[in-house]
Design a protein around this motif. Structure first.
Motif, PDB file in Angstrom:
ATOM      1  N   GLU A 173      69.520   8.421  39.500  1.00  0.00           N
ATOM      2  CA  GLU A 173      68.118   8.070  39.778  1.00  0.00           C
ATOM      3  C   GLU A 173      67.685   6.811  39.785  1.00  0.00           C
ATOM      4  OE1 GLU A 173      65.084  10.118  38.082  1.00  0.00           O
ATOM      5  OE2 GLU A 173      63.451   9.182  38.312  1.00  0.00           O
ATOM      6  N   LYS A 174      67.112   5.989  41.340  1.00  0.00           N
ATOM      7  CA  LYS A 174      66.527   4.887  41.060  1.00  0.00           C
ATOM      8  C   LYS A 174      65.303   4.737  41.166  1.00  0.00           C
ATOM      9  CE  LYS A 174      68.225   0.615  43.426  1.00  0.00           C
ATOM     10  NZ  LYS A 174      69.766  -0.025  44.576  1.00  0.00           N
ATOM     11  N   LYS A 175      64.731   3.582  41.102  1.00  0.00           N
ATOM     12  CA  LYS A 175      63.252   3.850  41.307  1.00  0.00           C
ATOM     13  C   LYS A 175      62.466   2.345  41.781  1.00  0.00           C
ATOM     14  CE  LYS A 175      58.799   5.049  39.728  1.00  0.00           C
ATOM     15  NZ  LYS A 175      57.940   5.471  38.624  1.00  0.00           N
ATOM     16  N   ASP A 176      62.113   2.159  43.051  1.00  0.00           N
ATOM     17  CA  ASP A 176      61.358   0.593  43.130  1.00  0.00           C
ATOM     18  C   ASP A 176      60.224   0.818  43.744  1.00  0.00           C
ATOM     19  OD1 ASP A 176      62.673  -1.409  46.368  1.00  0.00           O
ATOM     20  OD2 ASP A 176      60.872  -1.137  44.396  1.00  0.00           O
ATOM     21  N   ARG A 205      56.603   2.039  44.145  1.00  0.00           N
ATOM     22  CA  ARG A 205      56.282   3.926  44.468  1.00  0.00           C
ATOM     23  C   ARG A 205      57.545   5.136  45.366  1.00  0.00           C
ATOM     24  NH1 ARG A 205      53.144   4.758  48.472  1.00  0.00           N
ATOM     25  NH2 ARG A 205      53.404   2.962  49.403  1.00  0.00           N
ATOM     26  N   ALA A 255      61.234   6.566  45.150  1.00  0.00           N
ATOM     27  CA  ALA A 255      62.314   6.777  43.848  1.00  0.00           C
ATOM     28  C   ALA A 255      63.679   7.795  44.459  1.00  0.00           C
ATOM     29  CB  ALA A 255      62.105   7.250  42.471  1.00  0.00           C
ATOM     30  N   THR A 259      67.065  10.721  43.652  1.00  0.00           N
ATOM     31  CA  THR A 259      67.191  10.907  43.451  1.00  0.00           C
ATOM     32  C   THR A 259      69.264  11.807  43.457  1.00  0.00           C
ATOM     33  OG1 THR A 259      66.269  12.504  42.973  1.00  0.00           O
ATOM     34  CG2 THR A 259      65.434  11.709  41.572  1.00  0.00           C
TER      35      THR A 259
END
Lengths: 112, 112
Positions: B56-59, B61, B63, B65
């Motif tokens: 998973e990676k988020k930036d 708002r 993301a 998976t």
């Protein structure tokens, strides 16, 4: 400024009249590629090049030619355009060791 | 070669709601999965990417998976805004390999 430049941006031509769409990049990227974008089909690769004088077919190469005589330029040639080649075309580049692709502004081609 | 399927082809959400776009890929050797956003009349631009060594990676708002076992990955946009309206493309490749194989695209419409 890092750029991928395509010309022309818009082109209307007639069936059978040879045309060239140019792509030039100033980022010193090794890899260059051409895609066509059609509704519902996403971006499909036409040809790609991993280095000067090295080119290979992508998924939809029929009716197209390319050349890579120098690192910065990768022209797309349609020897005898047909209406089914009406599409939006994108040139893209990337470095050999990094996967992110950078796109040109696009060329909208209409063949009548 | 690689084949990437993307769903849905169109997605309409109310401003503030979440949006989820899903992609599946066929080649287990693929290890790089970017998402591109294409605003009307513009070129595709990278918004987020994920490599196969993370799930998973988020930036802010957005993301992404990745489920390597099932060979699918998803884009999640929370608190959607009208400026999120665009066509989104998923893609897959081997980092050291060819250029990207794209999904068919999702047209996201965020209603104010």
């Amino acid at each position: 400024e890092a750029q991928v430049t395509q010309n022309p941006r818009y082109l209307i031509t007639v069936t059978g009249k040879k045309l060239t769409v140019t792509c030039s990049q100033n980022m010193n990227h090794e890899y260059m590629s051409w895609y066509r974008q059609d509704p519902g089909l996403g971006l499909r690769q036409i040809y790609y090049s991993m280095n000067v004088e090295v080119t290979d077919k992508g998924d939809v190469p029929e009716g197209y030619k390319v050349s890579r005589k120098e690192k910065r330029n990768f022209p797309l040639i349609l020897e005898s355009p047909s209406p089914n080649q009406t599409s939006l075309y994108f040139c893209a580049t990337r470095q050999a060791h990094l996967p992110e692709a950078f796109f040109g502004q696009g060329t909208r081609l209409t063949v009548v | 070669g690689e084949n990437v399927e993307q769903h849905p082809s169109t997605l309409s959400v109310q401003e503030g709601d979440s949006a989820v776009i899903k992609c599946t890929y066929s080649d287990s050797a693929s290890n790089y999965f970017p998402w591109y956003k294409q605003e009307l009349g513009k070129r595709p631009q990278l918004i987020i990417d994920i490599r196969s060594n993370v799930g998973e990676k988020k930036d802010q708002r957005i993301a992404v998976t990745l489920n390597k076992t099932a060979k699918h990955f998803s884009l999640h946009i929370t608190e959607t805004q009208p400026e999120d309206s665009a066509v989104y493309f998923c893609a897959a490749s081997m980092e050291a390999g060819n250029m990207l194989t794209f999904g068919g695209g999702t047209r996201l419409m965020v209603k104010p």
